[in-house]
Design an enzyme around this catalytic site. Structure first.
Site, PDB file in Angstrom:
ATOM      1  N   ASP A  80     -11.167  -4.265   5.300  1.00 29.15           N
ATOM      2  CA  ASP A  80     -10.116  -3.275   5.134  1.00 29.15           C
ATOM      3  C   ASP A  80     -10.845  -1.999   5.030  1.00 29.15           C
ATOM      4  OD1 ASP A  80      -7.736  -2.321   4.735  1.00 29.15           O
ATOM      5  OD2 ASP A  80      -7.302  -3.355   2.910  1.00 29.15           O
ATOM      6  N   PHE A  84      -6.030   2.029   0.783  1.00 25.07           N
ATOM      7  CA  PHE A  84      -5.196   1.713  -0.132  1.00 25.07           C
ATOM      8  C   PHE A  84      -5.863   1.870  -1.368  1.00 25.07           C
ATOM      9  CE2 PHE A  84      -3.268  -1.671  -2.986  1.00 25.07           C
ATOM     10  CZ  PHE A  84      -2.066  -1.210  -2.944  1.00 25.07           C
ATOM     11  N   ASP A 267      -3.574 -11.780   3.719  1.00 24.80           N
ATOM     12  CA  ASP A 267      -4.853 -11.938   2.708  1.00 24.80           C
ATOM     13  C   ASP A 267      -4.010 -11.544   1.216  1.00 24.80           C
ATOM     14  OD1 ASP A 267      -4.816  -8.844   3.734  1.00 24.80           O
ATOM     15  OD2 ASP A 267      -5.909  -8.907   1.718  1.00 24.80           O
TER      16      ASP A 267
END
Ligand SMILES: [Zn+2]
Length: 366
Positions: A80, A84, A267
């Site tokens: 990732d 975020f 996920d």
């Protein structure tokens, strides 16, 4: 391209879809090792650039031979981008960092160092770490944020994705790639709760062109319920031949629901966190509630010789009784964390296998 619907061919192997990927945020799925993960049929894991660049740090990861070598995990890794997490940190306290068109700079509490994350650097790091799926840096917002904030987030997400792709292609062109599969690049669709912004974001990202797409932003409402309409709508915006990652979605019921919407990759830290807290999954037949729960702290299990789930073939179920697991939980032994984590992950694997079989039946011409 159409093969992506059922299977992602990646440098470290194929991932059959739908797939649940446990979060190995800092390079480890808590309480279990890579051989454990292989034994319960986990096909790939998700690691996090934002966290790994801080600990153990990029130069250490390089010195240890990249994420695969470092963690002893030889199957695919999705990294990732960290958008975020950086956003969450800054939202929690604006003193910790700053977000601009250039990128994100942050300095977490207690850290003596300042970190920079630009769209280019995020791709550079993920490729240097050896990721199989690279995710573009995105600008995350809260669904409750005002419309102008959402608009800015979409504009920035598109711009950052374009810059990320340029960097990705530049690095891949420099590498001498063999005949095998190359790493894939995914972009994240933002837009909060606005259909109009989701559509704009998806259309522009499709125009730039990526191997796959992710659902970005908070997938749950304040009560923890799946934002069903916007999650489904976002999937409809992307042609079915492209794989879609439901980032951060992993409640068993949401996995069932989102698979039917057309999402293929999931996920979430929930199944492993539930395991460590003694909430164990038993796969049921119902599609609305695909699992029921065994709460291991319950004193009714003290003398139970039964397995958590008689139909499960994991280490915990094939070898140990509920009574023994209850005992391990009560004395706080780390073996409980390992066995419980393996069991819940195996339940997620069995759930996705069941969904795959269901899709095969539907795909078969009648
Ligand atoms: Zn089990």
């Amino acid at each position: 391209m159409s093969a992506y619907r059922d299977c992602l061919p990646l440098p470290h192997g194929n991932v059959e879809l739908p797939a649940f990927l446990p979060d190995a945020t800092l390079g480890v799925v808590r309480a279990v090792d890579s051989a454990d993960l292989e034994a319960c049929g986990i096909q790939a894991v998700v690691m996090n650039t934002f966290h790994l660049m801080q600990r153990p740090g990029s130069s250490t990861i390089q010195a240890l031979g990249g994420l695969h070598r470092m963690s002893g995990w030889q199957r695919p890794i999705v990294t990732d981008s960290g958008g975020f997490q950086a956003y969450s940190l800054i939202r929690e306290n604006p003193r910790f960092g700053r977000l601009s068109d250039r990128g994100i700079s942050f300095q977490p509490q207690g850290s003596g160092r300042k970190f920079q994350l630009t769209p280019e650097k995020s791709v550079q790091l993920q490729l240097a770490y050896g990721a199989d799926v690279v995710i573009c840096l995105d600008d995350c917002t809260h669904p409750d944020a005002p419309l102008e904030v959402q608009e800015e987030s979409v504009r920035r997400t598109i711009d950052w994705a374009r810059r990320g792709k340029r960097e990705f292609e530049r690095i891949l062109a420099q590498r001498r790639l063999g005949d095998g599969p190359r790493p894939l690049l995914f972009a994240v669709i933002q837009g909060g709760a606005s259909r109009e912004l989701r559509r704009r974001c998806a259309e522009e990202l499709l125009e730039i062109g990526f191997d796959g797409y992710g659902y970005g932003g908070w997938p749950l409402d304040a009560e923890g319920r799946l934002l069903r309409d916007v999650v489904a709508y976002t999937r409809e915006l992307v042609p079915p031949e492209f794989p879609m990652h439901a980032l951060g979605i992993g409640h068993p019921a949401s996995v069932v629901e989102c698979t039917r919407m057309g999402y293929g990759i999931f996920d979430c830290a929930l199944p492993t966190r539930d395991a460590r807290h003694g909430r164990l999954y038993v796969l049921g037949g119902g599609s609305d509630e695909p699992v029921s729960y065994v709460y291991i702290h319950d004193s009714r299990h003290i003398k139970s010789d039964a397995a958590i789930d008689p139909a499960c073939d994991c280490l915990a179920c094939s070898r140990y009784s509920l009574g023994y697991l209850h005992h391990l939980f009560k004395i706080g032994d780390s073996l409980f964390l390992r066995l419980a984590t393996l069991h819940n992950l195996r339940a997620m694997v069995r759930l996705t296998q069941r969904l795959r079989a269901e899709q095969d039946v539907r795909a078969r011409p009648s």
